[in-house]
Design an enzyme around this catalytic site. Structure first.
Site: not given
Ligand code: DX5
Ligand code: ZN
Length: 228
Positions: A15, A40, A42, A44, A73, A75, A178
């Protein structure tokens, strides 16, 4: 070693949230050179989750710098709003939250029309029954093992029953986990049937991210259970 599927491959997805955003292209290249299967990303929106990260313009800028598989991903509330833009920007996979959409079926179709792979994610408190009806048309399902929003949280082992419930019915589906994945629990997740592992802190904060990726893969392959 347990029963291994010929079709299911273990994939490690660092990530980038745990990387250095000021050097995103180099961080992606570094992870691929260390053996990562996916990158990956993220996304948000400060609304679906209480954090703000990146959007399609950054994916677009990044795309010429890596051929790595961009596992996006989202969110965000209203994931329908961004799907065209992510496709144009070069995302390989578009993962949306079931909690954020009214018409998951239509969104999966749209993602496929735009030639991306489709994934649905569910939060730790969302029942697995909400995603099961869509699994036959999905390329991947994402079981959150922490509350989405931040890296560095603790893995929630109680989410593993959802992984095994999906694996029982869908022996060939990519099941991603995840949140809080590290060397101490990747065997638990793969033992439950997961085969795609997102890891932020445990890779980026380790002394040797390359060795950590290799070790996550080794443990996952040893424990991957496709016969639940
Ligand atoms: C959290 C994200 C994850 C996050 C994981 O909302 O979706 O992808 O970056 O990070 P770690 O492995 O540090 O929990
Ligand atoms: Zn994620």
């Amino acid at each position: 070693m347990r029963i291994m599927s010929k079709l299911l491959k273990v994939k490690i997805a660092p990530s980038l949230l745990a990387g250095d955003f000021a050097q995103l292209a180099q961080e992606c290249q570094r992870m691929i050179s260390y053996g990562a299967d996916y990158l990956h990303m993220d996304v948000m929106d400060g609304h679906f989750v209480p954090n703000l990260t990146l959007g399609a313009p950054i994916i677009k800028s990044l795309r010429p710098h890596t051929k790595g598989f961009l596992d996006c991903h989202l969110m965000v509330t209203n994931p329908e709003q961004w799907v065209d833009e992510f496709a144009k920007s070069g995302a390989d996979l578009y993962c949306f939250h079931i909690e954020a959409t009214q018409d998951a079926d239509a969104l999966i179709n749209r993602i496929h029309d735009l030639k991306m792979r489709a994934c649905i994610s569910i939060k730790p408190n969302t029942p697995v029954e909400q995603v099961l009806p869509y699994c036959s048309k999905l390329d991947q399902v994402l079981i959150m093992t922490v509350e989405p929003g931040f890296g560095g949280q603790k893995f929630m082992a109680q989410t593993m029953s959802k992984v095994s419930a999906i694996r029982k019915q869908f022996p060939e589906l990519d099941i991603e986990v995840d949140g809080g994945i590290d060397l101490t629990n990747v065997g638990i997740a793969s033992g439950a049937g997961a085969n795609v592992f997102v890891a932020g802190s445990s890779i980026f904060n380790s002394v040797s991210p390359k060795d950590t990726i290799a070790e996550l893969r080794r443990i996952a392959e040893e424990n991957l259970n496709t016969a639940l």
